[in-house]
Structure formats: structure tokens, C-alpha cells
Design a protein around this motif. Structure first.
Motif, PDB file in Angstrom:
ATOM      1  N   ASP A 187       2.682-119.242 -65.305  1.00  0.00           N
ATOM      2  CA  ASP A 187       1.657-119.928 -66.156  1.00  0.00           C
ATOM      3  C   ASP A 187       2.436-121.520 -66.445  1.00  0.00           C
ATOM      4  O   ASP A 187       3.494-121.779 -66.863  1.00  0.00           O
ATOM      5  CB  ASP A 187       1.021-119.658 -67.418  1.00  0.00           C
ATOM      6  CG  ASP A 187       0.333-120.205 -67.764  1.00  0.00           C
ATOM      7  OD1 ASP A 187      -0.054-121.452 -68.089  1.00  0.00           O
ATOM      8  OD2 ASP A 187      -1.032-119.556 -68.225  1.00  0.00           O
ATOM      9  N   LYS A 188       1.799-122.585 -65.977  1.00  0.00           N
ATOM     10  CA  LYS A 188       2.210-124.102 -66.139  1.00  0.00           C
ATOM     11  C   LYS A 188       2.538-124.616 -67.577  1.00  0.00           C
ATOM     12  O   LYS A 188       3.014-125.432 -67.791  1.00  0.00           O
ATOM     13  CB  LYS A 188       1.585-124.763 -64.998  1.00  0.00           C
ATOM     14  CG  LYS A 188       1.772-124.620 -63.622  1.00  0.00           C
ATOM     15  CD  LYS A 188       0.764-125.626 -62.989  1.00  0.00           C
ATOM     16  CE  LYS A 188       1.124-125.475 -61.408  1.00  0.00           C
ATOM     17  NZ  LYS A 188       0.326-126.326 -60.475  1.00  0.00           N
ATOM     18  N   GLU A 189       1.521-123.765 -68.316  1.00  0.00           N
ATOM     19  CA  GLU A 189       1.512-124.357 -69.541  1.00  0.00           C
ATOM     20  C   GLU A 189       2.433-123.624 -70.728  1.00  0.00           C
ATOM     21  O   GLU A 189       2.511-124.186 -71.735  1.00  0.00           O
ATOM     22  CB  GLU A 189       0.076-123.981 -70.182  1.00  0.00           C
ATOM     23  CG  GLU A 189      -1.082-124.996 -69.518  1.00  0.00           C
ATOM     24  CD  GLU A 189      -2.692-124.501 -69.982  1.00  0.00           C
ATOM     25  OE1 GLU A 189      -2.459-123.843 -71.047  1.00  0.00           O
ATOM     26  OE2 GLU A 189      -3.396-124.589 -69.210  1.00  0.00           O
ATOM     27  N   ILE A 190       3.315-122.830 -70.130  1.00  0.00           N
ATOM     28  CA  ILE A 190       3.971-122.123 -70.861  1.00  0.00           C
ATOM     29  C   ILE A 190       5.367-122.977 -70.903  1.00  0.00           C
ATOM     30  O   ILE A 190       5.922-123.195 -70.160  1.00  0.00           O
ATOM     31  CB  ILE A 190       4.362-120.639 -70.566  1.00  0.00           C
ATOM     32  CG1 ILE A 190       3.124-119.670 -70.684  1.00  0.00           C
ATOM     33  CG2 ILE A 190       5.716-119.892 -71.176  1.00  0.00           C
ATOM     34  CD1 ILE A 190       2.618-119.616 -72.117  1.00  0.00           C
ATOM     35  N   LEU A 211       9.828-112.727 -57.999  1.00  0.00           N
ATOM     36  CA  LEU A 211       9.159-113.403 -59.516  1.00  0.00           C
ATOM     37  C   LEU A 211       8.648-114.668 -59.021  1.00  0.00           C
ATOM     38  O   LEU A 211       9.397-115.377 -58.070  1.00  0.00           O
ATOM     39  CB  LEU A 211       9.951-113.708 -60.615  1.00  0.00           C
ATOM     40  CG  LEU A 211      10.578-112.366 -61.288  1.00  0.00           C
ATOM     41  CD1 LEU A 211      11.581-112.715 -62.406  1.00  0.00           C
ATOM     42  CD2 LEU A 211       9.465-111.423 -62.181  1.00  0.00           C
ATOM     43  N   LYS A 212       7.592-115.094 -59.626  1.00  0.00           N
ATOM     44  CA  LYS A 212       6.783-116.327 -59.468  1.00  0.00           C
ATOM     45  C   LYS A 212       7.326-117.069 -60.432  1.00  0.00           C
ATOM     46  O   LYS A 212       6.627-116.668 -61.509  1.00  0.00           O
ATOM     47  CB  LYS A 212       5.596-116.479 -59.033  1.00  0.00           C
ATOM     48  CG  LYS A 212       5.175-116.027 -57.511  1.00  0.00           C
ATOM     49  CD  LYS A 212       3.753-116.055 -57.125  1.00  0.00           C
ATOM     50  CE  LYS A 212       3.433-115.911 -55.603  1.00  0.00           C
ATOM     51  NZ  LYS A 212       2.258-115.904 -55.295  1.00  0.00           N
ATOM     52  N   LEU A 213       7.847-118.352 -60.483  1.00  0.00           N
ATOM     53  CA  LEU A 213       8.063-119.161 -61.825  1.00  0.00           C
ATOM     54  C   LEU A 213       7.486-120.517 -61.714  1.00  0.00           C
ATOM     55  O   LEU A 213       7.681-121.258 -60.618  1.00  0.00           O
ATOM     56  CB  LEU A 213       9.587-119.323 -61.890  1.00  0.00           C
ATOM     57  CG  LEU A 213       9.842-120.212 -62.838  1.00  0.00           C
ATOM     58  CD1 LEU A 213       9.582-119.566 -64.161  1.00  0.00           C
ATOM     59  CD2 LEU A 213      11.734-120.486 -62.957  1.00  0.00           C
ATOM     60  N   ALA A 214       6.667-120.976 -62.549  1.00  0.00           N
ATOM     61  CA  ALA A 214       6.210-122.422 -62.745  1.00  0.00           C
ATOM     62  C   ALA A 214       7.186-122.998 -63.487  1.00  0.00           C
ATOM     63  O   ALA A 214       7.531-123.087 -64.619  1.00  0.00           O
ATOM     64  CB  ALA A 214       4.780-122.277 -63.722  1.00  0.00           C
ATOM     65  N   TRP A 215       8.030-123.806 -62.459  1.00  0.00           N
ATOM     66  CA  TRP A 215       9.336-124.597 -63.171  1.00  0.00           C
ATOM     67  C   TRP A 215       8.921-126.027 -63.152  1.00  0.00           C
ATOM     68  O   TRP A 215       8.912-126.546 -61.932  1.00  0.00           O
ATOM     69  CB  TRP A 215      10.420-124.173 -62.352  1.00  0.00           C
ATOM     70  CG  TRP A 215      11.806-124.696 -63.059  1.00  0.00           C
ATOM     71  CD1 TRP A 215      12.340-124.237 -63.961  1.00  0.00           C
ATOM     72  CD2 TRP A 215      12.669-125.781 -62.629  1.00  0.00           C
ATOM     73  NE1 TRP A 215      13.437-124.851 -64.303  1.00  0.00           N
ATOM     74  CE2 TRP A 215      13.690-125.583 -63.564  1.00  0.00           C
ATOM     75  CE3 TRP A 215      12.376-126.567 -61.463  1.00  0.00           C
ATOM     76  CZ2 TRP A 215      14.702-126.834 -63.434  1.00  0.00           C
ATOM     77  CZ3 TRP A 215      13.539-127.606 -61.427  1.00  0.00           C
ATOM     78  CH2 TRP A 215      14.642-127.668 -62.281  1.00  0.00           C
ATOM     79  N   PHE A 216       8.643-126.839 -64.161  1.00  0.00           N
ATOM     80  CA  PHE A 216       8.205-128.065 -64.301  1.00  0.00           C
ATOM     81  C   PHE A 216       7.161-128.287 -63.436  1.00  0.00           C
ATOM     82  O   PHE A 216       5.978-127.517 -63.463  1.00  0.00           O
ATOM     83  CB  PHE A 216       9.309-129.071 -64.077  1.00  0.00           C
ATOM     84  CG  PHE A 216      10.367-128.774 -65.218  1.00  0.00           C
ATOM     85  CD1 PHE A 216      10.074-129.546 -66.341  1.00  0.00           C
ATOM     86  CD2 PHE A 216      11.404-127.980 -64.941  1.00  0.00           C
ATOM     87  CE1 PHE A 216      11.090-129.455 -67.368  1.00  0.00           C
ATOM     88  CE2 PHE A 216      12.428-128.056 -65.970  1.00  0.00           C
ATOM     89  CZ  PHE A 216      12.286-128.668 -67.111  1.00  0.00           C
ATOM     90  N   GLU A 217       7.014-128.844 -62.189  1.00  0.00           N
ATOM     91  CA  GLU A 217       5.853-129.245 -61.718  1.00  0.00           C
ATOM     92  C   GLU A 217       5.543-128.674 -60.485  1.00  0.00           C
ATOM     93  O   GLU A 217       4.942-128.568 -59.534  1.00  0.00           O
ATOM     94  CB  GLU A 217       5.914-130.695 -61.206  1.00  0.00           C
ATOM     95  CG  GLU A 217       5.936-131.772 -62.381  1.00  0.00           C
ATOM     96  CD  GLU A 217       4.710-131.525 -63.212  1.00  0.00           C
ATOM     97  OE1 GLU A 217       3.593-131.314 -62.829  1.00  0.00           O
ATOM     98  OE2 GLU A 217       4.989-131.638 -64.501  1.00  0.00           O
TER      99      GLU A 217
END
Length: 321
Positions: A187-190, A211-217
Motif C-alpha cells: 500500500d503506497k499510503e502506509i 513480497l511486493k513493496l510500495a517503496w516511495f514511488e
């Protein structure tokens, strides 16, 4: 009369080497040296360090084996306060979930008879009860395919509240916590700090998962087995060495405070610290400037590292909201 030659205390030598390794966050070498020391002389201080390291690394079998050997020679009733506290921390590794509450209530009664503080035990009992309630809640949501409801609730919490809830999640069975944790990671908002904490949970438990990681942009794909703790990251260790050198030469008293702040910032950049901090010296100079400790001339590299620094600082400030 011939003078006696005093032989070196090999147990103490190994212990000192272990402490030096711990200062470098090298748990593997520290464990080797402590085991050597304990084999020569099974002293309580070495035992305490070994137990602590195994707990930090979540090595349940090692914790069990050490306590089994230790308690074969003496009773729990003979433990000093420090050892008794370590025993309390070890209980989750020694007993099943069903037995744990009973053991905690028994050791709490023992602490009370000795007039020792029972707050740590009371907190563990509270944590277990909270975990049981959360476990039932998640199982129901999973059964009804409504887990997104829980994720939405978590996103509405403050950073501090979210971290507290996640700590409870960590105590649950993998089948219950994994779907929630992976949803938060992607989740990009976390907060990046929260995601870093989750990734460290996977590392310390040696979970083998992609794992999939929303890392900054960006969205990154990560193999959890390829990760190490941020304290073992080469860029972090280099910045820590810069801090040690600077404080040794200028003001040793500010080392602990500044290191604590750096640790928080590294958690924001994790697990791609090197990608964010391409020039550790420029970043460190910006760090000293931000806290008005030193002033440095600005150039393009320093300006970029300042932006990277402020990005992490802005996130850490959420702790006070």
C-alpha cells in the motif's frame, strides 16, 4: 622459589571478543565467541548474553536448549532478578501458546513474592489476550472474504497506533498475519517506517516468501531471504563509522543521541538504503547541518542528499502527531 605464571583467562578473552563483535552488530561472531567462553566456564553473565542474542535473532531451539541445560543445574527459584527477566522473555520459546498464559501467571506470582516489578509480565499477559482477540477477528474476516475492512481500519490509525497494532499481529499464526502484512507492504499510503518494521519481522523469523513493496514511488519485488537487518547494511555501517569518528574527535557525549536518530532514518530508507544514500559523506554532512552541529558548503550532491534526508525526517516526525 619459582614464580607462578598466571595463564590468561580464555573464557574472559572469548567474552571480550564477543562484546566487541556485538558492538559491530555481528551476532554470528558474537555467538561463536560466547559459546566458546561458556564451554570453558559456564558463567551467568555469558549465559545472559547468549540468551539475549538468541532472543533477538528469534532462535527458539537455541533458547530452549540453553535453558534446559541451565535449569538442570538449578531451580527457577534460584534465579537472580536479571536472569528471571530473561526467563520471562524466553517463555514464548519454551511453552506452547496454550501453556504460556499459565506459566506467565505462575512466574508473576513468584515475582510478587520477591517484591519484583511485575509490569513486564502483566504486559505479556495483556499482549496474549489482545492477540487472541485479534486472531478471532481476522479469522472471521478471512472466512467472509472481508480482510480489506481490517486493512482500511489500520490505515486510519496514527503511526504510533499502527505500529502497536502490528506488534500484536506479529504474535499471530502466519496464516492470519501474512495476508494483512503483505497488504500493508504493497500500500503506497502506509509509512515506509512501518513497512521496514514488517520486513524486519520477516527477516528475523526467516520466512521464505516473495513480497511486493510500495517503496516511495515504486513497486519493488523482494525475496525475503535476500534481506538482512538494516544494522548489517554496508551504507549504514559506513555512516555509523563516520559518526563514531566525528563524535570521538569532537563530542563523544552526543554519539548515542545521534545514533538513535540515524537508526530511525535508516528504517525509512530500508531495504534500499544504498539507493537512497548514494553519497554517505554528503548525507552525513547534511545530517550534522540539519541539527546545527556543523555547517558545510553546499553543492549539487549535498543538495540532493539534503532532500533525501528531509524526506526521512518528515516521516519520522509523524511519531509526534
Amino acid at each position: 622459589m619459582t614464580d607462578l605464571i598466571q595463564m590468561p583467562n580464555n573464557s574472559e578473552n572469548f567474552y571480550r571478543k564477543a562484546m566487541n563483535a556485538l558492538e559491530q552488530n555481528d551476532y554470528e561472531r558474537a555467538t561463536i565467541f560466547l559459546k566458546e567462553s561458556y564451554q570453558i566456564e559456564p558463567s551467568p553473565k555469558v549465559f545472559k548474553e547468549l540468551i539475549s542474542i538468541h532472543i533477538i535473532q528469534n532462535k527458539s531451539q537455541a533458547v530452549k536448549k540453553l535453558w534446559q541445560g541451565f535449569l538442570s543445574e538449578q531451580s527457577i527459584q534460584d534465579l537472580d532478578h536479571e536472569l528471571a527477566l530473561l526467563y520471562v522473555q524466553s517463555l514464548p520459546y519454551l511453552f506452547s501458546h496454550q501453556e504460556l498464559l499459565i506459566q506467565l501467571y505462575e512466574i508473576k506470582e513468584y515475582f510478587g513474592r520477591r517484591n519484583w516489578d511485575v509490569s513486564l509480565i502483566a504486559k505479556q499477559i495483556e499482549n496474549i489476550k489482545e492477540a487472541e482477540a485479534l486472531s478471532k477477528e481476522l479469522q472471521l474476516l478471512i472466512d467472509t472474504d472481508e480482510l480489506d475492512i481490517k486493512v482500511k481500519q489500520l490505515k486510519e490509525l496514527t503511526l504510533f497506533e499502527l505500529l502497536k497494532e502490528i506488534k500484536t499481529l506479529y504474535n499471530l499464526d502466519y496464516s492470519l498475519k501474512h495476508p494483512v502484512l503483505t497488504a500493508l507492504l504493497s500500500d503506497k499510503e502506509i509509512s515506509q517506517f512501518v513497512k521496514s518494521d514488517i520486513l524486519h519481522h520477516y527477516v528475523f523469523h526467516n520466512y521464505q516468501v516473495h513480497l511486493k513493496l510500495a517503496w516511495f514511488e515504486k513497486i519493488e519485488k523482494i525475496d525475503s531471504q535476500s534481506l538482512v537487518s538494516y544494522k548489517q547494511d554496508s551504507t549504514y555501517l559506513y555512516i555509523k563509522a563516520l559518526l563514531e569518528s566525528y563524535t570521538d574527535n569532537n563530542n563523544p557525549h552526543i554519539y548515542d543521541r545521534l545514533l538513535e536518530e540515524i537508526n530511525l532514518l535508516m528504517m525509512v530508507y530500508y531495504p534500499f538504503i544504498e539507493e537512497k544514500i548514494s553519497d554517505p559523506i554528503a548525507w552525513f554532512n547534511g545530517f550534522l547541518s540539519y541539527y546545527h552541529i556543523e555547517e558545510f558548503e553546499k553543492n549539487e550532491t549535498n543538495n540532493q542528499m539534503d532532500k533525501t534526508l528531509r524526506q526521512a525526517i518528515d516521516e519520522i516526525k509523524q511519531f509526534s502527531l
